[in-house]
Design an enzyme around this catalytic site. Structure first.
Site, PDB file in Angstrom:
ATOM      1  CG  MET A  46      -4.512  -5.991   7.231  1.00  0.00           C
ATOM      2  SD  MET A  46      -5.919  -4.786   6.957  1.00  0.00           S
ATOM      3  CE  MET A  46      -6.004  -4.094   8.654  1.00  0.00           C
ATOM      4  CB  SER A  47      -0.609  -8.071   2.597  1.00  0.00           C
ATOM      5  OG  SER A  47       0.777  -7.303   2.801  1.00  0.00           O
TER       6      SER A  47
ATOM      7  CG  HIS B 188      -4.972  -7.233   0.345  1.00  0.00           C
ATOM      8  ND1 HIS B 188      -4.888  -6.608  -0.785  1.00  0.00           N
ATOM      9  CD2 HIS B 188      -3.768  -6.921   1.042  1.00  0.00           C
ATOM     10  CE1 HIS B 188      -4.100  -5.645  -0.762  1.00  0.00           C
ATOM     11  NE2 HIS B 188      -3.214  -5.817   0.442  1.00  0.00           N
TER      12      HIS B 188
ATOM     13  CG  HIS C  21      -2.995  -2.398  -3.703  1.00  0.00           C
ATOM     14  ND1 HIS C  21      -2.134  -3.263  -3.114  1.00  0.00           N
ATOM     15  CD2 HIS C  21      -3.309  -1.664  -2.237  1.00  0.00           C
ATOM     16  CE1 HIS C  21      -1.557  -3.118  -2.236  1.00  0.00           C
ATOM     17  NE2 HIS C  21      -2.489  -2.255  -1.416  1.00  0.00           N
TER      18      HIS C  21
ATOM     19  CB  SER D   9      -0.889  -0.001   1.254  1.00  0.00           C
ATOM     20  OG  SER D   9      -1.722  -0.886   1.045  1.00  0.00           O
TER      21      SER D   9
ATOM     22  CG  ASN E 158      -0.411   2.818  11.417  1.00  0.00           C
ATOM     23  OD1 ASN E 158      -0.457   2.318  10.162  1.00  0.00           O
ATOM     24  ND2 ASN E 158      -0.850   1.941  12.353  1.00  0.00           N
TER      25      ASN E 158
ATOM     26  CG  HIS F 255      -6.339   2.349   3.471  1.00  0.00           C
ATOM     27  ND1 HIS F 255      -5.344   1.364   3.685  1.00  0.00           N
ATOM     28  CD2 HIS F 255      -6.590   2.460   1.957  1.00  0.00           C
ATOM     29  CE1 HIS F 255      -5.115   1.015   2.083  1.00  0.00           C
ATOM     30  NE2 HIS F 255      -5.765   1.681   1.413  1.00  0.00           N
TER      31      HIS F 255
ATOM     32  CB  ALA G 280       1.496  -0.147   4.494  1.00  0.00           C
TER      33      ALA G 280
ATOM     34  CE1 TYR H  23      -8.318  -5.389   1.903  1.00  0.00           C
ATOM     35  CE2 TYR H  23      -6.582  -6.069   3.302  1.00  0.00           C
ATOM     36  CZ  TYR H  23      -6.997  -5.191   2.386  1.00  0.00           C
ATOM     37  OH  TYR H  23      -6.448  -4.358   1.933  1.00  0.00           O
ATOM     38  CD  GLU H  24      -8.225  -7.110  -2.704  1.00  0.00           C
ATOM     39  OE1 GLU H  24      -8.838  -6.292  -3.729  1.00  0.00           O
ATOM     40  OE2 GLU H  24      -7.117  -7.418  -2.472  1.00  0.00           O
TER      41      GLU H  24
END
Length: 272
Positions: free
Chosen positions: A210-211, A82, A60, A29, A234, A246, A112, A84-85
């Site tokens: 998350m990746s 991902h 992306h 990201s 962050n 995000h 990220a 989550y998609e």
């Protein structure tokens, strides 16, 4: 499975005028602009590769770039897929297996991530030493194809020590202050709670995202060498003094992009 890999590989091969690069870079990201650093020879949208889902996440773009960077042939995923998609985790692994079938040897994963350490703040770069799969999912679940890899692959050294050393050396050459640490994977898309962050830290994690882990597992399974770098965007929940968004991930990624770019461009020639 092998048929899907070969179909995707053939579609990519048909678009190239030369051999597929031995090095593949996956951009996380906010890092998609690295595509501007590549001397492009071919651009293939994911939608034109059979079996490659189209990325739906801001930051992306969903394109496979083929060309050279630092005079090194490289294939670059400008945007990743991902879980989550809504993609099955096995489908997230399909691009990695496809690249291996095309002759790739090294996979560089960037992402990220949120920091679990106060001293590792936004804008920091963390070379990944190891990972924790906290998702409860694994891309190797299901029938195993022995032509791709072993049923029970060893995960003692997912992130190749020699590549880590070369990343750290590249960082020194670029006067970058790199950290090293363990990356913890959750599926998302919700950010972690403060209680989860405290638990992850006690488990030995230094950053969370998350990746990356599904791709790394798939890469080891099919015989690729793996390197990983997290761009810290962050502090995680409970450490940060504000709510996490995000948009913050993308904005810090954009501000710190040049550091990651310098690191990768210095690192690439050392691989071969």
């Amino acid at each position: 499975m092998n048929h899907d890999i070969q179909t995707a590989a053939n579609a990519i091969r048909d678009r190239l005028n030369a051999a597929f690069p031995k090095t593949v870079l996956v951009l996380g990201s906010g890092l998609g602009e690295f595509g501007d650093k590549i001397d492009i020879e071919a651009i293939i949208p994911y939608g034109e590769i059979p079996g490659f889902p189209v990325s739906t996440v801001s930051g992306h773009s969903g394109k496979l770039l083929i060309g050279t960077a630092s005079a090194v042939p490289v294939a670059c995923m400008q945007g990743r897929l991902h879980v989550y998609e809504g993609h099955p985790i096995q489908q997230v692994a399909l691009p990695i297996r496809t690249f291996r079938a095309l002759g790739a040897e090294t996979l560089i994963l960037t992402n990220a991530a949120g920091s679990l350490k106060k001293e590792m703040g936004p804008g920091s770069l963390m070379v990944i030493e190891d990972h924790i799969n906290a998702s409860g999912r694994n891309p190797l679940i299901g029938e195993n194809d022995e032509k791709i890899g072993l049923r029970f692959p060893d995960m003692s050294e997912v992130y190749a020590p020699e590549l880590r050393e070369k990343l750290l050396s590249a960082g020194t050459s670029e006067a970058l202050d790199l950290s090293t640490g363990t990356y913890l994977y959750t599926t998302g898309p919700s950010f972690e709670t403060p209680a989860e962050v405290r638990m992850f830290a006690k488990c030995g994690a230094d950053a969370v995202g998350m990746s990356t882990v599904p791709e790394a597992i798939a890469a080891i399974h099919c015989g690729l060498k793996v390197a990983g770098v997290s761009l810290i965007t962050n502090h995680a929940a409970g450490i940060a003094a504000h709510k996490i968004t995000h948009d913050e991930t993308l904005s810090v990624g954009a501000l710190s992009f040049e550091k990651m770019s310098r690191l990768i461009l210095r690192f690439l020639p050392s691989i071969n």
